[in-house]
Design an enzyme around this catalytic site. Structure first.
Site, mmCIF file in Angstrom:
data_model
loop_
_atom_site.group_PDB
_atom_site.id
_atom_site.type_symbol
_atom_site.label_atom_id
_atom_site.label_comp_id
_atom_site.label_asym_id
_atom_site.label_seq_id
_atom_site.Cartn_x
_atom_site.Cartn_y
_atom_site.Cartn_z
ATOM 1 C CG HIS A 39 -13.132 40.721 -23.295
ATOM 2 N ND1 HIS A 39 -13.466 40.990 -22.192
ATOM 3 C CD2 HIS A 39 -13.336 41.790 -24.163
ATOM 4 C CE1 HIS A 39 -13.953 42.318 -22.165
ATOM 5 N NE2 HIS A 39 -14.014 42.660 -23.441
ATOM 6 C CD GLU A 90 -17.948 43.095 -16.771
ATOM 7 O OE1 GLU A 90 -18.843 42.393 -16.526
ATOM 8 O OE2 GLU A 90 -16.789 42.671 -17.160
ATOM 9 C CD GLU A 108 -17.916 53.661 -20.030
ATOM 10 O OE1 GLU A 108 -17.164 54.195 -20.875
ATOM 11 O OE2 GLU A 108 -18.213 52.524 -19.547
ATOM 12 C CG ASP A 130 -18.459 48.494 -16.542
ATOM 13 O OD1 ASP A 130 -17.081 48.023 -16.851
ATOM 14 O OD2 ASP A 130 -19.283 48.267 -17.473
ATOM 15 N NE ARG A 135 -14.681 37.058 -14.479
ATOM 16 C CZ ARG A 135 -13.356 37.685 -14.345
ATOM 17 N NH1 ARG A 135 -13.472 38.882 -15.377
ATOM 18 N NH2 ARG A 135 -12.731 37.356 -13.355
ATOM 19 C CG HIS A 142 -8.914 39.624 -23.124
ATOM 20 N ND1 HIS A 142 -8.503 38.941 -21.960
ATOM 21 C CD2 HIS A 142 -9.466 40.489 -22.847
ATOM 22 C CE1 HIS A 142 -8.623 39.848 -21.095
ATOM 23 N NE2 HIS A 142 -9.184 40.704 -21.439
HETATM 24 C C1 UD1 Z 1 -11.714 42.912 -16.999
HETATM 25 C C2 UD1 Z 1 -12.788 43.162 -16.560
HETATM 26 C C3 UD1 Z 1 -13.899 43.519 -17.775
HETATM 27 C C4 UD1 Z 1 -13.550 44.288 -18.906
HETATM 28 C C5 UD1 Z 1 -12.071 43.535 -19.504
HETATM 29 C C6 UD1 Z 1 -11.368 44.443 -20.431
HETATM 30 C C7 UD1 Z 1 -13.692 42.883 -14.235
HETATM 31 C C8 UD1 Z 1 -14.361 41.680 -13.417
HETATM 32 N N1 UD1 Z 1 -13.661 42.361 -15.472
HETATM 33 O O1 UD1 Z 1 -12.062 41.465 -17.646
HETATM 34 O O2 UD1 Z 1 -15.089 44.482 -16.947
HETATM 35 O O3 UD1 Z 1 -14.327 44.340 -19.881
HETATM 36 O O4 UD1 Z 1 -11.456 43.335 -18.276
HETATM 37 O O5 UD1 Z 1 -10.516 43.677 -21.072
HETATM 38 O O6 UD1 Z 1 -13.111 43.777 -13.665
HETATM 39 N N2 UD1 Z 1 -4.297 38.769 -18.320
HETATM 40 C C9 UD1 Z 1 -3.158 38.605 -18.555
HETATM 41 N N3 UD1 Z 1 -2.546 39.719 -18.861
HETATM 42 C C10 UD1 Z 1 -3.249 41.123 -19.153
HETATM 43 C C11 UD1 Z 1 -4.700 40.776 -18.912
HETATM 44 C C12 UD1 Z 1 -5.151 39.750 -18.458
HETATM 45 O O7 UD1 Z 1 -2.437 37.664 -18.460
HETATM 46 O O8 UD1 Z 1 -2.509 42.107 -19.361
HETATM 47 C C13 UD1 Z 1 -4.971 37.259 -18.046
HETATM 48 C C14 UD1 Z 1 -4.591 36.998 -16.510
HETATM 49 O O9 UD1 Z 1 -4.653 35.786 -16.455
HETATM 50 C C15 UD1 Z 1 -6.039 37.323 -15.670
HETATM 51 C C16 UD1 Z 1 -6.958 36.941 -16.664
HETATM 52 O O10 UD1 Z 1 -6.372 37.490 -18.055
HETATM 53 O O11 UD1 Z 1 -6.121 36.607 -14.706
HETATM 54 C C17 UD1 Z 1 -8.426 37.801 -16.755
HETATM 55 O O12 UD1 Z 1 -8.250 39.047 -16.360
HETATM 56 P P1 UD1 Z 1 -9.526 39.990 -15.529
HETATM 57 O O13 UD1 Z 1 -9.101 41.448 -15.211
HETATM 58 O O14 UD1 Z 1 -9.639 39.316 -14.157
HETATM 59 O O15 UD1 Z 1 -10.778 39.610 -16.389
HETATM 60 P P2 UD1 Z 1 -11.171 40.165 -17.882
HETATM 61 O O16 UD1 Z 1 -11.922 39.177 -18.551
HETATM 62 O O17 UD1 Z 1 -10.033 40.775 -18.537
HETATM 63 N N1 UDP Z 2 -8.439 47.436 -27.861
HETATM 64 C C1 UDP Z 2 -6.804 47.499 -28.063
HETATM 65 N N2 UDP Z 2 -6.072 46.403 -28.588
HETATM 66 C C2 UDP Z 2 -6.778 45.270 -29.089
HETATM 67 C C3 UDP Z 2 -8.550 44.944 -28.591
HETATM 68 C C4 UDP Z 2 -9.096 46.123 -28.278
HETATM 69 O O1 UDP Z 2 -6.209 48.628 -27.747
HETATM 70 O O2 UDP Z 2 -6.183 44.300 -29.335
HETATM 71 C C5 UDP Z 2 -8.989 48.692 -27.301
HETATM 72 C C6 UDP Z 2 -10.344 48.944 -27.998
HETATM 73 O O3 UDP Z 2 -10.114 49.799 -29.115
HETATM 74 C C7 UDP Z 2 -11.160 49.656 -26.927
HETATM 75 C C8 UDP Z 2 -10.560 48.829 -25.743
HETATM 76 O O4 UDP Z 2 -9.541 48.106 -26.195
HETATM 77 O O5 UDP Z 2 -10.787 50.913 -26.561
HETATM 78 C C9 UDP Z 2 -11.671 47.838 -25.320
HETATM 79 O O6 UDP Z 2 -11.252 47.102 -24.401
HETATM 80 P P1 UDP Z 2 -11.941 45.539 -24.060
HETATM 81 O O7 UDP Z 2 -12.688 44.919 -25.231
HETATM 82 O O8 UDP Z 2 -10.899 44.626 -23.809
HETATM 83 O O9 UDP Z 2 -12.771 45.819 -22.849
HETATM 84 P P2 UDP Z 2 -14.378 46.567 -22.981
HETATM 85 O O10 UDP Z 2 -14.652 47.738 -23.373
HETATM 86 O O11 UDP Z 2 -15.175 45.367 -23.231
HETATM 87 O O12 UDP Z 2 -14.567 46.670 -21.120
#
Ligand code: UD1
Ligand code: UDP
Length: 378
Positions: free
Chosen positions: A206, A133, A119, A97, A208, A239
């Site tokens: 983490h 999502e 999924e 999602d 939103r 995160h």
């Molecule tokens: C995204 C997904 C969410 C998922 C989450 C898992 C969408 C809209 N959201 O949310 O469904 O649960 O990932 O963690 O698809 N960033 C870094 N390095 C990284 C990752 C993120 O710097 O490796 C920072 C960047 O500034 C980025 C911000 O985090 O702009 C947000 O990342 P984004 O993928 O937009 O949203 P998440 O909250 O991570």
């Molecule tokens: N996870 C990881 N390192 C971390 C935190 C989480 O590898 O420091 C793993 C966790 O075991 C799970 C996945 O990341 O498999 C969950 O990711 P996240 O919480 O970012 O996203 P969501 O599942 O909420 O979409």
């Protein structure tokens, strides 16, 4: 000739859940993977690619600091168009999602390529929880041709939305396949040995929709727990989102709260398995909890994973300070309540989901005559 299956993912959780499927496709006699990462996440995606030894065929590198949803959507849509045109895959597989999921599925639909949704069928029916999502997955359902539902409940959701039953398969969740390869009872990490004489609460947050006041409530509750339990340490792999990091640094200064960098998946799974309680707003961790044998307090008002709540391993506590403190104290102070939330069968999978999906796709293309059977635990 083998059918070419394009597997698209971009964030940490999608990567963890697609990695076993990529590996199962590599072993298949009938199918072969083409791996495309959007890199909606950069560092957190690379951690998973390294852990599972996956080298993508294409890397769209879309992540920007504080990116917007429209940035991700438009970049992925645009870049996927040319990759699909060049590679002409037989099918595109997307997961769950995220915005990568929806946008890649839309690109495949525009090119009239079959879409498999891994999924599929999770729902809250609340447009803004989780945001965005819930709509990403509903829209992906409308675009997909094959729906790999992790549980019977997810299948029922799809049936209620008039999805053709012959296109829905109950497979279990591939996260359990991943977990079976990462958790090792003899795992040794520096991090684990650091907290040997402490009771560890593992925190992740983490979402939103929790940014701002809900997250502040969560953090204040954590600080209160740390203040009132000297034998407890709270470990929070923060995160990479800068908005979350700023809040965490502001509200979580305490000598028994450790803010650390995101852990790679091997370290995280083994650390989670060695912790006492998990507090999280994550989706994936809710599915991992029963296999890790840990009680999870879910920092959200609604969950699309009711199976875990029914089995007893998950408790929804939301983001209210009082509720979080009360429920965490119950687990810390009462062994009976703690034990009731552990030692449970995992309703989310049996570790065979990826192989089931490969068999279903092979059956779809006529390589296997007998229809593969569903995952029956749910
Ligand atoms: C995204 C997904 C969410 C998922 C989450 C898992 C969408 C809209 N959201 O949310 O469904 O649960 O990932 O963690 O698809 N960033 C870094 N390095 C990284 C990752 C993120 O710097 O490796 C920072 C960047 O500034 C980025 C911000 O985090 O702009 C947000 O990342 P984004 O993928 O937009 O949203 P998440 O909250 O991570
Ligand atoms: N996870 C990881 N390192 C971390 C935190 C989480 O590898 O420091 C793993 C966790 O075991 C799970 C996945 O990341 O498999 C969950 O990711 P996240 O919480 O970012 O996203 P969501 O599942 O909420 O979409």
């Amino acid at each position: 000739m083998k059918k070419r299956i394009m597997v698209v993912f971009g964030t940490r959780p999608e990567a963890i859940k697609m990695a076993p499927l990529v590996n199962a496709l590599k072993e298949s006699k009938h199918l072969e993977p083409v791996v495309v990462v959007t890199a909606q996440h950069r560092e957190m995606l690379d951690q998973v690619l390294n852990a599972f030894n996956i080298t993508p065929d294409y890397d769209l590198n879309v992540m920007r600091a504080e990116q917007t949803l429209s940035h991700i959507t438009s970049q992925v849509l645009k870049e996927m168009e040319s990759i699909i045109q060049k590679e002409t895959p037989n099918m595109v597989l997307v997961h769950g999602d995220t915005t990568t999921t929806f946008s890649a599925a839309l690109a495949a639909f525009y090119q009239k390529v079959s879409i498999g949704h891994v999924e599929a069928g999770l729902r809250t029916y609340n447009k803004f929880a989780p945001y965005p999502e819930e709509l990403n997955r509903q829209l992906t359902t409308r675009l997909a041709d094959l729906h790999f539902a992790p549980t019977l409940r997810a299948k029922d959701n799809l049936l209620k939305e008039q999805v053709d039953e012959s296109t829905i398969f109950v497979t279990g969740n591939t996260v359990i396949d991943a977990l079976n390869t990462t958790v090792d009872p003899n795992y040794n990490s520096k991090l684990l040995s650091q907290y040997k004489d402490k009771r560890v609460i593992l925190l992740t947050a983490h979402r939103r929709e929790n940014l701002g006041e809900p997250m502040i409530q969560i953090f204040k509750a954590m600080k209160h727990i740390a203040d009132t339990h000297r034998d407890v340490v709270i470990v929070y792999p923060v995160h990479k989102n800068p908005k979350i990091r700023e809040l965490a640094q502001r509200y979580l200064t305490h000598d028994r709260i450790e803010l650390i960098e995101p852990l790679d998946v091997m370290d995280f799974h083994n650390f989670a398995a060695a912790s006492e309680i998990i507090l999280t707003d994550s989706g994936g961790i809710q599915e991992e909890a029963p296999s890790l044998n840990k009680p999870v307090l879910v920092l959200r008002d609604v969950t699309e994973r009711p199976e875990g709540v029914e089995s007893g391993v998950l408790k929804i506590v939301g983001t209210d300070f009082e509720k979080i403190v009360t429920e965490t104290n119950r687990l810390l102070n009462n062994r009976e309540i703690y034990d009731e939330m552990t030692q449970l069968k995992n309703p989310y999978g049996d570790g065979q989901a990826s192989h089931r999906i490969v068999d279903i796709i092979s059956h779809y293309y006529g390589f296997i005559l007998e229809k593969p059977s569903d995952f029956m635990n749910s």
